[in-house]
Write a protein that holds these residues in place. Structure first.
Motif, PDB file in Angstrom:
ATOM      1  N   ASN A  63       2.759  -4.772  10.866  1.00  0.00           N
ATOM      2  CA  ASN A  63       1.689  -3.323  11.448  1.00  0.00           C
ATOM      3  C   ASN A  63       2.003  -1.617  11.258  1.00  0.00           C
ATOM      4  N   ARG A  64       3.385  -2.206  11.356  1.00  0.00           N
ATOM      5  CA  ARG A  64       4.172  -0.394  10.651  1.00  0.00           C
ATOM      6  C   ARG A  64       3.715  -0.752   8.975  1.00  0.00           C
ATOM      7  N   VAL A  65       4.202  -1.932   7.734  1.00  0.00           N
ATOM      8  CA  VAL A  65       3.309  -1.134   7.086  1.00  0.00           C
ATOM      9  C   VAL A  65       1.730  -0.512   6.704  1.00  0.00           C
ATOM     10  N   TYR A  66       0.781  -1.755   7.492  1.00  0.00           N
ATOM     11  CA  TYR A  66      -0.209  -0.922   7.635  1.00  0.00           C
ATOM     12  C   TYR A  66      -0.244   0.773   8.843  1.00  0.00           C
ATOM     13  N   ASN A  67       0.642   0.571   9.423  1.00  0.00           N
ATOM     14  CA  ASN A  67       0.306   1.774   9.442  1.00  0.00           C
ATOM     15  C   ASN A  67       1.118   3.298   8.734  1.00  0.00           C
ATOM     16  N   ASP A  68       1.588   2.799   7.984  1.00  0.00           N
ATOM     17  CA  ASP A  68       2.866   3.648   7.136  1.00  0.00           C
ATOM     18  C   ASP A  68       2.369   4.789   6.669  1.00  0.00           C
ATOM     19  N   GLU A  69       2.603   6.129   6.974  1.00  0.00           N
ATOM     20  CA  GLU A  69       3.160   7.299   6.856  1.00  0.00           C
ATOM     21  C   GLU A  69       2.727   7.389   5.054  1.00  0.00           C
ATOM     22  N   GLU A  70       3.598   6.791   4.561  1.00  0.00           N
ATOM     23  CA  GLU A  70       3.373   6.879   3.025  1.00  0.00           C
ATOM     24  C   GLU A  70       2.410   5.882   2.392  1.00  0.00           C
ATOM     25  N   GLU A  71       1.067   7.041   1.954  1.00  0.00           N
ATOM     26  CA  GLU A  71       0.081   5.885   1.563  1.00  0.00           C
ATOM     27  C   GLU A  71       0.137   5.667   0.251  1.00  0.00           C
ATOM     28  N   TRP A  72       1.440   6.141  -0.991  1.00  0.00           N
ATOM     29  CA  TRP A  72       2.294   4.781  -1.605  1.00  0.00           C
ATOM     30  C   TRP A  72       1.830   3.421  -1.624  1.00  0.00           C
ATOM     31  N   PHE A  73       2.974   3.482  -0.372  1.00  0.00           N
ATOM     32  CA  PHE A  73       3.646   2.231  -0.128  1.00  0.00           C
ATOM     33  C   PHE A  73       1.841   1.661   0.489  1.00  0.00           C
ATOM     34  N   ARG A  74       1.978   2.271   2.213  1.00  0.00           N
ATOM     35  CA  ARG A  74       0.015   1.463   2.135  1.00  0.00           C
ATOM     36  C   ARG A  74      -0.443   0.777   1.243  1.00  0.00           C
ATOM     37  N   GLU A 114      13.102  -0.640  -1.072  1.00  0.00           N
ATOM     38  CA  GLU A 114      13.681   0.460  -0.100  1.00  0.00           C
ATOM     39  C   GLU A 114      12.330   0.526   1.365  1.00  0.00           C
ATOM     40  N   ARG A 115      11.275   0.715   0.587  1.00  0.00           N
ATOM     41  CA  ARG A 115      10.314   1.206   1.783  1.00  0.00           C
ATOM     42  C   ARG A 115       9.798   0.001   2.675  1.00  0.00           C
ATOM     43  N   TRP A 116       9.836  -1.717   2.478  1.00  0.00           N
ATOM     44  CA  TRP A 116       9.824  -2.602   2.608  1.00  0.00           C
ATOM     45  C   TRP A 116      11.014  -2.878   3.758  1.00  0.00           C
ATOM     46  N   LEU A 117      11.962  -2.204   2.884  1.00  0.00           N
ATOM     47  CA  LEU A 117      12.999  -2.951   3.918  1.00  0.00           C
ATOM     48  C   LEU A 117      13.087  -1.938   5.320  1.00  0.00           C
TER      49      LEU A 117
END
Ligand code: HEM
Length: 172
Positions: free
Chosen positions: A45-56, A109-112
């Motif tokens: 839920n956090r990953v798919y809503n990430d404000e960081e578009e590059w990671f999402r 780092e973003r995943w973690l």
């Protein structure tokens, strides 16, 4: 040349023995299936809503519900439970499965970051289990960074047996 495990330890700051303390902890039986379903749901839920578009966007081609199932089945299996993941998906082969994605230090780092937050906000995970899980996740994330990086380098290195019909590089 340092091994993938050595690189993972150096980059993650987690010694191999701490990363694999999960092997003596029987976390599946202590925490139970539902906790891992909840953890994976919370994480994605956090990953798919990430404000960081590059990671999402790394996850854009994966269906969220499927990603959740892949992850909790893998965790259940890796942490002492039944081999749910391998029954459905085969060998985990995590480096190969992450090969299509940009698994960089920044992405790790973003995943973690998301996994740390998911661990802190999923009920029924005691502090000792949390530390063991985070050490395993940190080490594995950087193991994947090192593994994907190495695979990319191998692709650019001409294989000395490339002339053979059965190209031996394909199994790297
Ligand atoms: C280092 C940063 C990471 C990135 C950027 C990343 C990215 C991804 C992406 C985009 C997927 C596809 C989603 C799906 O369809 O399931 C995936 C799958 C998966 N990831 Fe990661 N991942 C990372 C770290 C990890 C770590 C640390 C673990 C385990 C501890 C892990 C375990 C898995 C598993 C089990 C799958 C399912 C593979 C499959 O069955 O196809 N990943 N990852």
């Amino acid at each position: 040349m340092p091994s993938l495990q050595e690189k993972a330890s150096e980059w993650s700051g987690v010694a191999t023995t701490d990363a694999f303390a999960i092997d003596d902890a029987d976390l599946f039986h202590n925490l139970g299936l539902q906790t891992f379903v909840n953890l994976s749901t919370n994480f994605y839920n956090r990953v798919y809503n990430d404000e960081e578009e590059w990671f999402r966007s790394i996850f854009a081609k994966s269906e969220k519900q499927n990603a959740i199932q892949n992850q909790y089945e893998f965790l259940v299996q890796r942490l002492g439970g039944p081999p749910l993941y391998s029954h459905r998906r085969g060998h985990p082969a995590l480096i190969a499965r992450h090969r299509p994605f940009p698994v960089t230090h920044e992405a790790a780092e973003r995943w973690l970051h998301h996994m740390g937050q998911a661990l802190d906000t999923t009920s029924d995970i005691d502090d000792e289990s949390k530390v063991k899980l985070m050490n395993f996740f940190r080490h594995t994330a950087y193991f994947l960074v090192a593994g994907v990086e190495q695979k990319d380098q191998n692709l650019h290195t001409p294989c000395k047996d490339a002339a053979l019909k059965q190209h031996p590089c394909k199994n790297f």
